[in-house]
Design a protein around this motif. Sequence first.
Motif, short mmCIF file in Angstrom:
data_model
loop_
_atom_site.label_atom_id
_atom_site.label_comp_id
_atom_site.label_asym_id
_atom_site.label_seq_id
_atom_site.Cartn_x
_atom_site.Cartn_y
_atom_site.Cartn_z
N THR A 1 7.69 -10.73 -15.74
CA THR A 1 7.54 -9.44 -15.07
C THR A 1 7.83 -9.59 -13.58
O THR A 1 7.58 -10.65 -12.99
N PHE A 2 8.34 -8.51 -12.98
CA PHE A 2 8.63 -8.47 -11.55
C PHE A 2 7.37 -8.05 -10.79
O PHE A 2 6.76 -7.01 -11.10
N LEU A 3 6.94 -8.85 -9.83
CA LEU A 3 5.70 -8.59 -9.11
C LEU A 3 5.93 -7.96 -7.74
O LEU A 3 5.07 -7.22 -7.25
N GLY A 4 7.05 -8.25 -7.09
CA GLY A 4 7.30 -7.70 -5.76
C GLY A 4 8.34 -8.51 -5.01
O GLY A 4 9.06 -9.34 -5.60
N LYS A 5 8.41 -8.27 -3.69
CA LYS A 5 9.38 -8.97 -2.85
C LYS A 5 8.67 -9.75 -1.75
O LYS A 5 7.63 -9.33 -1.24
N PHE A 6 9.28 -10.91 -1.42
CA PHE A 6 8.80 -11.74 -0.32
C PHE A 6 9.83 -11.66 0.80
O PHE A 6 11.01 -11.96 0.61
N ILE A 7 9.39 -11.19 2.00
CA ILE A 7 10.28 -11.03 3.17
C ILE A 7 9.91 -12.10 4.18
O ILE A 7 8.75 -12.20 4.61
N VAL A 8 10.89 -12.92 4.58
CA VAL A 8 10.65 -14.06 5.45
C VAL A 8 10.40 -13.60 6.88
O VAL A 8 11.21 -12.84 7.44
N VAL B 1 1.75 -6.61 -5.93
CA VAL B 1 1.47 -7.66 -4.95
C VAL B 1 0.11 -8.30 -5.24
O VAL B 1 -0.09 -9.51 -5.03
N GLN B 2 -0.84 -7.47 -5.71
CA GLN B 2 -2.19 -8.01 -5.94
C GLN B 2 -2.21 -9.03 -7.07
O GLN B 2 -3.17 -9.79 -7.21
N ASN B 3 -1.14 -9.08 -7.90
CA ASN B 3 -1.10 -10.03 -9.01
C ASN B 3 -0.38 -11.33 -8.68
O ASN B 3 -0.26 -12.21 -9.53
N VAL B 4 0.14 -11.44 -7.45
CA VAL B 4 0.88 -12.65 -7.06
C VAL B 4 -0.09 -13.82 -6.94
O VAL B 4 -1.14 -13.71 -6.30
#
Length: 285
Positions: free
Chosen positions: A248-255, A272-275
């Motif tokens: 499943t897709f959880l979100g994006k990480f922005i550097v 995001v809360q599931n990362v």
Amino acid sequence: MSVLTKLFVVLLIICSLLLTAATVVFVNRTEDFHRAAVLSEERANRFQRDKETAQRDADSARQREAQAIEIANNKVGDALAKINQLTQDVASKDAEINGLKAKLAVNDGTIAEQAAGLKTMGQNVGDVSTRNKALTDENDKLRLTNAEIVGANTDFQKRLEEAERERRFLTEQLTQIRADYTKATTALREHGWSIDTPRKAVALPDLKGYIQDVKTDQGRTFATISLGAKEHVEKGMEFSVIDQDEKTFLGKFIVDQVDPDTSFGRLEGPRVQNVRRENLVLSRL
């Protein structure tokens, strides 16, 4: 005083002493005789009492003996009555036994008939057992077929679940892409650019890493990934965060900050809360 007088006096003293001694002896003997007489009288009285007690015991014994004889006679009478009753009962039982013997003879004939019927029933049971074995074999075949159907259904269910997870994954990706597209379109319009303006395509490196740490600060979620400057990670790059177990897709990480071996940045997206640590990060899906 003359010698004769002295002799007389001495004799008188000796006689007095002898008389005194005799008197004492007489008195003592008299007391002994009196005590002996008293003891004899007491002994005679005791003998008399013992005799009376013995007489009473003998009378009581004779009475008990008479009572015992009477009780024994009564018991003998009861025993004789019981013997007569038992004799009558034995005669009655003999009659019953003769009747039972007659019934037994009848039952023997019935048993012979039932034995013949039982033999016939045994043959019928053998036939039923043969048919039951055939039905059991058929049932085993049906069970095997049912097990194969259940296995196929289970496999189909698993495939259906995998397809459903893949559908949700693609739906979440599409939702995120649409949100990103909306943000990009808005940003371009704010700078006076059109979405149709030709842009030079930038090829993103195909990078794969993992979430090393997750923390929340003032309502925003931040993370550290296992990719850094050595992998040519730059500030502003975006990575997709994937739960590799659930697909499943959880979100994006922005550097936001790049170190030689790691990068630090913020997390955005629907889950995001599931990362968690060890979630997969990809630069390209």
